[in-house]
Design an enzyme around this catalytic site. Sequence first.
Site, short mmCIF file in Angstrom:
data_model
loop_
_atom_site.label_atom_id
_atom_site.label_comp_id
_atom_site.label_asym_id
_atom_site.label_seq_id
_atom_site.Cartn_x
_atom_site.Cartn_y
_atom_site.Cartn_z
N THR A 91 0.86 -1.19 0.00
CA THR A 91 0.00 0.00 0.00
C THR A 91 0.90 1.24 0.00
O THR A 91 1.35 1.67 -1.05
CB THR A 91 -0.97 -0.01 1.20
OG1 THR A 91 -0.24 -0.27 2.40
CG2 THR A 91 -2.04 -1.06 1.02
N LYS A 102 3.74 -6.95 4.11
CA LYS A 102 3.54 -5.55 3.72
C LYS A 102 3.22 -4.75 4.98
O LYS A 102 2.69 -5.27 5.96
CB LYS A 102 2.44 -5.38 2.70
CG LYS A 102 1.02 -5.77 3.12
CD LYS A 102 0.24 -4.82 4.00
CE LYS A 102 0.18 -3.42 3.46
NZ LYS A 102 -0.65 -2.54 4.39
N THR A 150 -0.16 -3.25 11.89
CA THR A 150 -0.99 -3.21 10.68
C THR A 150 -0.17 -3.73 9.52
O THR A 150 0.67 -3.05 8.98
CB THR A 150 -1.49 -1.80 10.35
OG1 THR A 150 -2.23 -1.90 9.15
CG2 THR A 150 -0.41 -0.81 10.15
N GLU A 185 6.75 4.62 7.30
CA GLU A 185 6.44 5.82 6.52
C GLU A 185 7.34 6.98 6.93
O GLU A 185 7.28 7.48 8.06
CB GLU A 185 4.97 6.18 6.70
CG GLU A 185 4.06 5.17 6.02
CD GLU A 185 2.59 5.34 6.33
OE1 GLU A 185 1.77 4.79 5.58
OE2 GLU A 185 2.27 6.02 7.32
N ASN A 206 0.58 10.60 5.57
CA ASN A 206 -0.72 10.31 6.19
C ASN A 206 -1.71 11.44 5.98
O ASN A 206 -2.93 11.21 5.99
CB ASN A 206 -0.52 9.99 7.67
CG ASN A 206 0.02 8.59 7.85
OD1 ASN A 206 -0.72 7.62 7.75
ND2 ASN A 206 1.32 8.46 8.06
#
Length: 413
Positions: free
Chosen positions: A156, A182, A193, A279, A408
Amino acid sequence: MPVNLPEIESMELYPVAGVKLGWAQGHIKKANRKDVLVIELCEGASVAGVFTLNRFCAAPVTLCRQHLAGNKGIRALVVNTGCANAGTGEQGMLDAKKTCNAVAELLAIPQDAVLPFSTGVILENLPMDRLLAALPNAVNNLAEDNWKDAAYSIMTTDVAPKAVSEQLNIAGKQVVVTGISKGAGMIHPNMATMLGYLATDAGIEQSLLTEITKEIADLSFNCISVDGDTSTNDSFIIIASGQSEVQFNSREQAGFAELYQSLLASAQKLAQAIVRDGEGATKFMSVNVHGAKTMAEAKAVGFAIGKSPLVKTAFFASDPNLGRILAAIGYAARECDSLNDLDTNLIDLYLGDVLVADKGGLAKSYKEADGQNIMNRAEIDMTVKLNRGDVDVTIWTCDFSYEYVRINADYRS
């Protein structure tokens, strides 16, 4: 870019006999990208899973649990990215079931032999027309050597695909362990997550596989944190196809310890890869907690440090403001009642090999220049010695950068 995350090559990912993977472009969220994956398993394969503890768990998670509990034999997995199918109510469950039914018809297997997985935006319905249209292409692509493409197809916000593979020699016979994962944001244990799939061609009896899958998850994917947010869709699956000449029915059998360690090490590498690709991450940090009374204590301390925004932003800036670590240790009791009697006068803190705090206070030998040298590195070890027991654990985390906020803030754009 990810922190020292090696590139993967197809030739380095060994096929697992009895496990075929096929991908397709479903245009679920974005056009022209791999975002649908089907994994076909041979008859007789053992499958076990661990899932999110988030009470708002996604429809596919609920359905996975139901199908695994049926103990009728899992024959396929189906994954879509771009839409989490979470917070979608009755429609979400109907869509998850339709997806399983479609895969079941294509593979001529029972619908409850299919496990569905979704990842992506929460509170949006699956675009079923696009997903169902992509499934035949994914099935037509099925092959045992598609692990690299499979790794790409489940991404993602990941910058890079994540995969691991190893060949073992057990009792003179070759055994393969290969897996993909992932994840990059909304990462925290129970579970992080993420999606993780680990397969071996060894045979492992079902109850034994279920047992070790939970253990391995606790020592790998449940030891990472990027931002402290626990997702709705976390799933970790171990598959034992049984297609090699090695079969395990108990822990005591010769060779099982070697296979267990390979599965654990592979899961840890996949979990660490998620943190390395956190991220906006620029630093990969290992928080080593030693001398706790229990694993719960050790993890509470490790995660208090690993998810602290003040600690993470200090590491991004390479600022040795290390009192923030002590503060995080001090409030770890919020997550573990037994730490209410924590004696801070016993605690030692190391940054790399530099002693920062000695018996709860600034070490006389500490020089900020030494701390600065460690903070400038891309990979950093912290060690906390609680000196109250004999339980140790390592938590893996990363820093917070400006890029994390941008990713985000723009996630749905």
